[in-house]
Design an enzyme around this catalytic site. Structure first.
Site, mmCIF file in Angstrom:
data_model
loop_
_atom_site.group_PDB
_atom_site.id
_atom_site.type_symbol
_atom_site.label_atom_id
_atom_site.label_comp_id
_atom_site.label_asym_id
_atom_site.label_seq_id
_atom_site.Cartn_x
_atom_site.Cartn_y
_atom_site.Cartn_z
ATOM 1 N N HIS A 1 0.867 -1.173 0.000
ATOM 2 C CA HIS A 1 0.000 0.000 0.000
ATOM 3 C C HIS A 1 0.911 1.232 0.000
ATOM 4 O O HIS A 1 2.017 1.186 0.549
ATOM 5 C CB HIS A 1 -0.824 0.109 1.282
ATOM 6 C CG HIS A 1 -1.720 -1.035 1.567
ATOM 7 N ND1 HIS A 1 -1.278 -2.221 2.079
ATOM 8 C CD2 HIS A 1 -3.067 -1.164 1.463
ATOM 9 C CE1 HIS A 1 -2.315 -3.038 2.257
ATOM 10 N NE2 HIS A 1 -3.393 -2.432 1.891
ATOM 11 N N ASP B 1 2.153 1.966 3.480
ATOM 12 C CA ASP B 1 3.104 1.041 4.104
ATOM 13 C C ASP B 1 4.515 1.604 4.062
ATOM 14 O O ASP B 1 5.358 1.259 4.892
ATOM 15 C CB ASP B 1 3.179 -0.288 3.320
ATOM 16 C CG ASP B 1 1.867 -1.030 3.245
ATOM 17 O OD1 ASP B 1 0.957 -0.720 4.041
ATOM 18 O OD2 ASP B 1 1.749 -1.920 2.383
#
Ligand SMILES: [Co+2]
Ligand SMILES: [Co+2]
Ligand SMILES: [Co+2]
Ligand SMILES: [Co+2]
Ligand SMILES: [Co+2]
Ligand SMILES: [Co+2]
Ligand SMILES: [Co+2]
Ligand SMILES: [Co+2]
EC number: 5.3.1.5
Lengths: 446, 446, 446, 446
Positions: free
Chosen positions: D101, D104
């Site tokens: 993501h 992240d």
């Protein structure tokens, strides 16, 4: 006399090809595993209600089963014929035990007296066949749930006459238990529970059934029947809530009413799931309490919310259950009863042979893996290491009752977080599960 | 000093319009219901961890809560400020009790000594505010689950140092319980269970925690703390299997270890569902066992498999739980603690007021309906009629121990099926549920 | 001719005392609610299979139902007698519609020709009674699941002859639909699913049933039957996985095969729960798709994993479902069919009257509350406020297709977090639920 | 540069002893299985959010993870350091792909501009490391659920500014997708669903997200990003109901909005269970629809009601999923992404290596068994036999559109029940499951 035109199921091992059905791939009755013959560890039992009586109905459809005795229309004649088929099935399958409800065997009459007379005729034949064949009864039980008179239960019925009937019925079942030398006598509380709490006096009903159980034990003592009494937990179905929900709940009941010396548990895989537990959990709870009696070896589908009584095919689960069984030193009076039925689409007689074979192989495979795990101390060494801090120091002092809360406070109050974290250890569960997979494949694949 | 710019929540009844939030529609503290003031039946309690500490996080998102103390950055300063807000909240909400974990109140230090010092500063302030306001502690408890040191549990941890730490922590919590005159001391076994049976010695862990509980009780006796000890069942979450699964399982544990004289149960609605039970079932089980202690009044969503701790809004469920409470003659030391949090989208401070109001009204409404059901003997007369066959004849003989299985057999053996069926009665459940609906609407709608 | 010795069920309102059963407390057929008579909004329907045929069996017990026609032993004679009872039941209950499967009405013969002949005799009588009484058929359907020949399904059976039989059977059912002027024709895919994916060609089976549905529609067109075709979703039971799992899955199927112009959905409460949804969710999904056809108005128990087909008693749920119905402008061809049976302990004929009364009152109560919520714009104003940012500015630009991702980036890229948070609003769900409770009690309690 | 002091994970086979962890027992990257290298069938991928970012928190406890980068306190510095660790982890584990993501990788700033700047720095480094190592991105995605601004969703948020922000965020993620040559771009609708239907305009929200997806695709086209778009279904958690409930629901959505040409599905094991399905069911549904995109290879616990994202260890499940994958001819752009985390008690860095090894071996084992089942036509021959009646006669006529309902009626109307029953065949499921067990043990145990 051979009724089924089928060769006896024998051990063929893995050499016989991969297609199941020609014999046992893992069950080798005389092979010694962990110091005992497989047949001694695995006292397999045929469930009369499923194997002989189950028509493979479901709530949305009529029975699909095709059985050689379907064309015998007279109920008593069919009942007697099925005895012969059952013993031939045991012989062909190399299974030593069977289990039954009273009502599995013979049709009801208009009164209990007539019903008992019907039943006794079939039991007479069973006793005779047992002598002839050496087959044995793992357990018998009584159906207090099928007939409409049990609409609100048997021993917990709100109606005194129904409780009276239940007692009389159990009385006769105990007499049969003595005649057939049944290893255990099982109570599964089919409708001993409630449909709704709104109109139920739960405490009164539990008082009733506890007293009823005490009277049953008294009667067994009176007639000299010494089989082990067992309760079989199930959380729901048919009732919304059954009193013997799971192993722990049943233990609470037994302890509350002082019945825990007289009863042990008969545990079923599918019932475990319905209660939100794994099968091995239920077996562990019973084992830890010294109350592991016998196993109804079946499985369910955790995505399905009702009892499907599937023949076991999950070797990992069987391994974990057999591990508990080995740790328990076996099941003194118990065995592995197939409270299981073929799927409704598996409607041929041949499917009954194949399904039992699959179930037996699943537990035989599980036993092999479990025995190897035990022999290699795989789980034992994990446990030993994990709890080792209780073998010395403050841990041992706790075990030996040498410390109190103040001692603990003095011991720990200035330890920094880093030391506390260092006192914890990884469970390495991913590695452990992979190791058990390796055991399963290696033990069974050679 | 008033921190919240909001008027005190008062009873406004149904006349105040249908939109919720302007006051209580059903909770009228001084109104007498079934012989006691509503405020005496309904000892509402604010849960510090949710109402003051909950940031409305979930596993997929950061906290959304907007609170007036968010801008106080120093942890101890914030902790002390929250005490003021809490007491103002109790005042504004007309709530008499609160409940807390040790770790709700103050941040941890590097060692337990430092942690205790932080905690004591906040407790000092709480004690002072209690004197000032008359507010009371329903129960306190200790968190043995948040800090990573409790990764594998507290009193059931496989690591002796962690068990030692847990004991020392509980010791201090019991001392606080005495200082704040806590009505009860609660143990919720957050991580007292297992992640996997594969690496768990369940029996050893249960032996440990039983001994630990015994030591806790000994220490309470030593310091003269006389509050009721309570266990709070929950079946899973955070662990895969928690030892205090449900009321019955916890009773089995208490009886196995001889702790049933010293502990009662604190029962939570959402935990009931997770165990596959209704909330009223759990309360009934405890009541029947004489072990009903206190209630964590929340609800869940039966279609959702985790604990959502929603504020109660199901008046029918509240009615059935209040009915059990009335049948129990109230909760001697217990109350109704809102172990509940607003939904994550209800992130404003105002939502906290609205949510507690809704929860209080739900249980007040339930109490009103339950009291009327009791006064009109609605359920009692159903029960009385349903079990009436045990008042005379064979039923009474059974109750009085005058019959055995042989007597029952003689009594019933020739009764035809038609008479047996005639001995059963309809439960008329559809009618009964409709009647209870009528009560609910009529009692609350006028 | 009056077969049931019972007075007609009439509206008595709340004045008639709180005990249910003397009449309707909430259902007042001619009362105008939201611009239409209650009887027009609530086209209640009796389900022949439950009300006339259901013996109250369960997988663990024989039927307990006691019905006046039990003593008629000849199957065809009984079948014809039940028609009279059914019409008298409709009359006594003040219900205008009924629904049936072909196999509910008459016994099967040895061939489809014989079966059709049996069926036609009963349908002849039904047609005559309909003329006489003005009662109507809400929908009819065909059982492709009870007989063992459907062991693996009907239109998805892996056996061509069974598919052929299914087609022929549906053909006759469509002819009956035309004769009785059935408002809808329903397909519930009882065994149109799989027991195991291992031996199932799911795609082929779905291709088959899609083609089969097309052929059914063609045949309806051929004979000039113009009733609405409906599919009824259910996720499992009897099969492990049924193709019409829930509303969304069924919509996927219809769209995949281009059948969404010819079919709508018949939605059942209990089936919703089994699929993990609320009933109102399923109804909303269908409404949003323009595919809301009819309702099988029953309920389940979210703690129980199988279909219990309970008569509705949850007024909050009924309110939310009726709210969807009102928003849909009613159900053009549909109604509220009680696919429901009394509990097994409610075995008397009187319970059938009481259960239908309770179910009708539940939905009538729900309609009253829903109508008031709608009139007061309670939910509409919440929605309007919540989505108001799409009425102007960037929101409106989005709705009108005036922006692309780059525009959005330019718009938002420098907004600080505080402004973004300020753009969100609380859902105030606790308050909203309390408000709806207030509505329910106030509307129904006066 | 080697950051982890650990030897590279290599294939050691079964000869290396039974304890897991020394290497791969089943994954042999260059071994050819069913015509392709294992590494080509099994495009394993590390999930950045779990493997690098997951602290092993749960709703009741703080993170327990112990990672070498824990001591780097500056967020950007830590973010950059983790890139090095990640690439070393890929190298040591012999894994070619990773997935992430946006959030992240780098911390958020005060505005999206600042956030993008942080992110770009990390992406710059990733691009460089990719060149250096040859590692690849299986897919990237964007978190529209963690930050409180997404409290009510991203593309379905009721707040226009949040939808605008979501669009801008996805825009940047698509630009990154292009830069890192991501094989797929995934949308998991974390909060694209509802908390309560009461305050949700479901249709409007679905209209919004459909339009949003269309705009996303337009932007991808605009910048020349050609990766496959994927939707990842999940039924609930965090929201009560998520729009992309399961494969079928997501297909309904795609077809309703004409998006089925531009999207495929990314299917996760644990999500399947939460929706009441097996993993293989979800994969089959997608395969049959031509929409099988990629796999999030994890597993759950069917007795647990929330997402546990466990590393796969169930070889039977992996076999069935790999069988679907082989039948699909592989996953053109997809792979096997470990959306999985070690258990909270497996908190060491070493556990991350062990857990990935276990997961890779589970799917490698499954691939081996599935390939052998395919080569031996085990399931194919069952299917072929079961549906053979559609190859000729009336079955073939149906397939070829040569019959209508009237033809079917003429064909079947006089067939007696015995012939119809004879047209059905047993599914022999018990035998089939036992056979598959034999395959599993034999293939893996040698
Ligand atoms: Co059993
Ligand atoms: Co069972
Ligand atoms: Co609680
Ligand atoms: Co809770
Ligand atoms: Co239905
Ligand atoms: Co149903
Ligand atoms: Co995923
Ligand atoms: Co997941």
């Amino acid at each position: 006399m051979s009724l089924f035109d089928r060769k006896k199921m024998e051990y063929v091992g893995n050499q016989a090809g991969l297609k199941a059905g020609n014999g046992f791939h893992y069950y080798n009755p005389d092979e010694v595993i962990h110091g005992k013959k497989m047949s001694e560890w695995l006292k397999f039992s045929v469930a009369y209600w499923h194997t002989m009586d189950q028509r493979l109905v479901d709530p949305f459809g009529d029975g699909t089963a095709q059985r050689p005795w379907d064309n015998i229309k007279d109920p008593m004649e069919q009942a007697l014929a099925k005895v012969d088929y059952m013993f031939d099935f045991l012989d062909k399958m190399n299974i030593e035990y069977f289990a039954f409800h009273d009502r599995d065997l013979a049709p009801e009459g208009e009164t209990l007296r007539e019903t008992n007379a019907n039943l006794d005729k079939v039991v007479d034949k069973i006793v005779e066949k047992m002598k002839e064949t050496g087959k044995k009864v793992l357990w018998n039980t009584s159906s207090l749930f099928t007939n409409p008179r049990f609409v609100a239960g048997g021993a917990t019925a709100p109606f005194a006459d129904i409780l009276a009937y239940s007692a009389a019925q159990i009385k006769h079942s105990l007499e049969i238990a003595k005649r057939v030398n049944s290893r255990n006598y099982v109570f599964w509380g089919g409708r001993e529970g409630y449909e709704s709490l709104l109109n139920t006096d739960m405490k009164l009903e539990q008082d009733h059934i506890a007293k009823f159980f005490r009277m049953a034990k008294d009667y067994a003592n009176e007639i000299g029947y010494t089989g082990q009494f067992l309760l079989e937990p199930k959380p729901k179905e048919p009732t919304s809530h059954q009193y013997d929900t799971d192993a722990a709940t049943t233990i609470a009941f037994l302890k509350t009413y002082g019945l825990d010396k007289d009863f042990k548990l008969n545990l079923e895989g599918n019932h475990a799931y319905l209660a939100g537990h794994t099968y091995e959990h239920e077996v562990r709870v019973a084992r830890d309490a010294g109350l592991l009696g016998s196993l109804d070896a079946n499985m369910g589908d955790k995505l399905i919310g009702w009892d499907i009584d599937e023949f076991p095919n999950d070797v990992m689960e069987a391994t974990l259950v057999m591990y508990e069984m080995l740790k328990n030193g076996g099941l003194p009076t118990g065995g592995l009863n197939f409270d299981a039925k073929p799927r409704r689409q598996s409607f041929t007689m041949e499917d009954l042979f194949l399904a039992h074979t699959a179930g037996m192989d699943t537990y035989a495979a599980g036993l092999r893996v479990a025995a190897k795990l035990l022999e290699d101390h795989v789980l034992d060494s994990v446990i030993e290491d994990r709890y080792s801090s209780f073998k010395s120091g403050i841990g041992a002092d706790f075990e030996n009752g040498k410390v109190d809360f103040t001692d603990f406070e003095n011991y720990i109050i200035d330890k920094p977080q880093s030391e506390l974290i260092a006192a914890t250890k990884s469970g390495h569960l991913e590695q452990l599960k992979a190791t058990i997979n390796n055991y399963m494949f290696t033990v069974l694949g050679k």
